[in-house]
Design an enzyme around this catalytic site. Sequence first.
Site, PDB file in Angstrom:
ATOM      1  N   GLY A  18       0.841  -1.182   0.000  1.00  0.00           N
ATOM      2  CA  GLY A  18       0.000   0.000   0.000  1.00  0.00           C
ATOM      3  C   GLY A  18       0.877   1.232   0.000  1.00  0.00           C
ATOM      4  O   GLY A  18       2.108   1.136   0.035  1.00  0.00           O
ATOM      5  N   VAL A  23       2.743  -5.093   3.760  1.00  0.00           N
ATOM      6  CA  VAL A  23       2.274  -6.073   4.743  1.00  0.00           C
ATOM      7  C   VAL A  23       2.970  -7.406   4.477  1.00  0.00           C
ATOM      8  O   VAL A  23       2.945  -7.915   3.348  1.00  0.00           O
ATOM      9  CB  VAL A  23       0.748  -6.240   4.685  1.00  0.00           C
ATOM     10  CG1 VAL A  23       0.294  -7.284   5.716  1.00  0.00           C
ATOM     11  CG2 VAL A  23       0.051  -4.911   4.936  1.00  0.00           C
ATOM     12  N   ASP A 130     -10.097   5.951   7.539  1.00  0.00           N
ATOM     13  CA  ASP A 130      -9.798   5.464   6.186  1.00  0.00           C
ATOM     14  C   ASP A 130     -10.566   4.170   5.910  1.00  0.00           C
ATOM     15  O   ASP A 130      -9.997   3.171   5.459  1.00  0.00           O
ATOM     16  CB  ASP A 130      -8.294   5.250   6.013  1.00  0.00           C
ATOM     17  CG  ASP A 130      -7.887   5.207   4.539  1.00  0.00           C
ATOM     18  OD1 ASP A 130      -8.639   5.742   3.698  1.00  0.00           O
ATOM     19  OD2 ASP A 130      -6.822   4.651   4.226  1.00  0.00           O
TER      20      ASP A 130
END
Length: 414
Positions: A18, A23, A130
């Site tokens: 991202g 991740v 978000d």
Amino acid sequence: MARKIGSRYATHQILGRGSAGTVWLGEGPDGPVAIKLLREDLASDQELVGRFVQERTALLGLEHPNVVSVRDLVVDGNDLALVMDLVRGTDLRTRLERERRLAPEAAVAIVADVADGLAAAHATGVVHRDVKPENVLLDMQGPLGPGGSHRALLTDFGVAKLIDTPRRTRATKIIGTPDYLAPEIVEGLPPRASVDIYALATVLYELLAGFTPFGGGHPGAVLRRHVTETVVPLPGIPDELWQLLVQCLAKAPASRLRASELGARLRELLPLLAGMPPLEVDEPDTEAAEVPEDEAAGAPAPPAGEQVRRRGAVPLVPGAKPADSNRDTHTSMRVPAPDELAGGARGTARAPRASGAPRPGSARNRAAVRRRRVMLGVGAAVLVAAVGIGTWVSVSDDAGGAPTDTKNSAPASP
């Protein structure tokens, strides 16, 4: 190759990327974990690191079945990482890209789960800021829920707040993803719990329709729509569900439901939605590029079954690399001035088209308009001719006899 994160964790393979970081699948003292390793430029920001440490207690204390729990926050040299529970499944964006839209029962069940997770977060004073499909994970190993839905868990708590430091964004910047930003954020007001409700209602609309109510085109135009336009109804959904959506997409934050109320109301609607198929609507056009008519007329149609590529990613944090998703996180944008937000008509947003209807301005639409004009012209000519013939017949009949062919008739005998 394994990489050590702090003294207790190690990463093994990338699970996703991202704009804020990567991740990883990792290993900790208690077994497999997901480790979100923030970008190096973020990790080198001492102000952000300080805020990271300050948020530790709030994030570690957030426990709920519909929240991906943060187990640890690691600050080690150039590494800044959130260690989270590992969810065996996929994210909601991946499912939405695969299926385009979900059946109402499944969509509502997923959003109800997220609302429950938000309720727990808001009760502790944590605002997500978000909420979007990329940050909703689906547990594929758990039992199926209504409409065949998987349990939904909200992730990435605290990341938007960590990045939104005064030095990084100042008072003239906003943090978030344009499609899901509440109007008050666009207008420069501080984000409160109600911004998560607005974003979650936008997600529900997108799950039902296949597109967001105010998205499409330039990010600045998207921000403006949030402030100036009202959402248009989606055909085919019960009025009770639509009214709930409208209330949670209200421009005034105080008019929206609380997360606990939204979750409860959505679950009450589940029996009404059982067995309903996905909606049949097409995404409206937004600021499509003009194509010359001669080129449009000769343009080949897309192959049968091929999906049209959806609008691309919006600009991200300066220095961020493009991510895998077309709806990435943490857009840093200038707050529009009041005159910019006030411009344009105040009316309804882009209306969804009936399934199969041509897009306005598209080659198919222009060809249809030309065909209609030709048909209207032919029809008008036929109408004029019919009127002329009718008048001629009427005059002949009024003279008391049948019409005479003067060219081929012989003179009458005296």
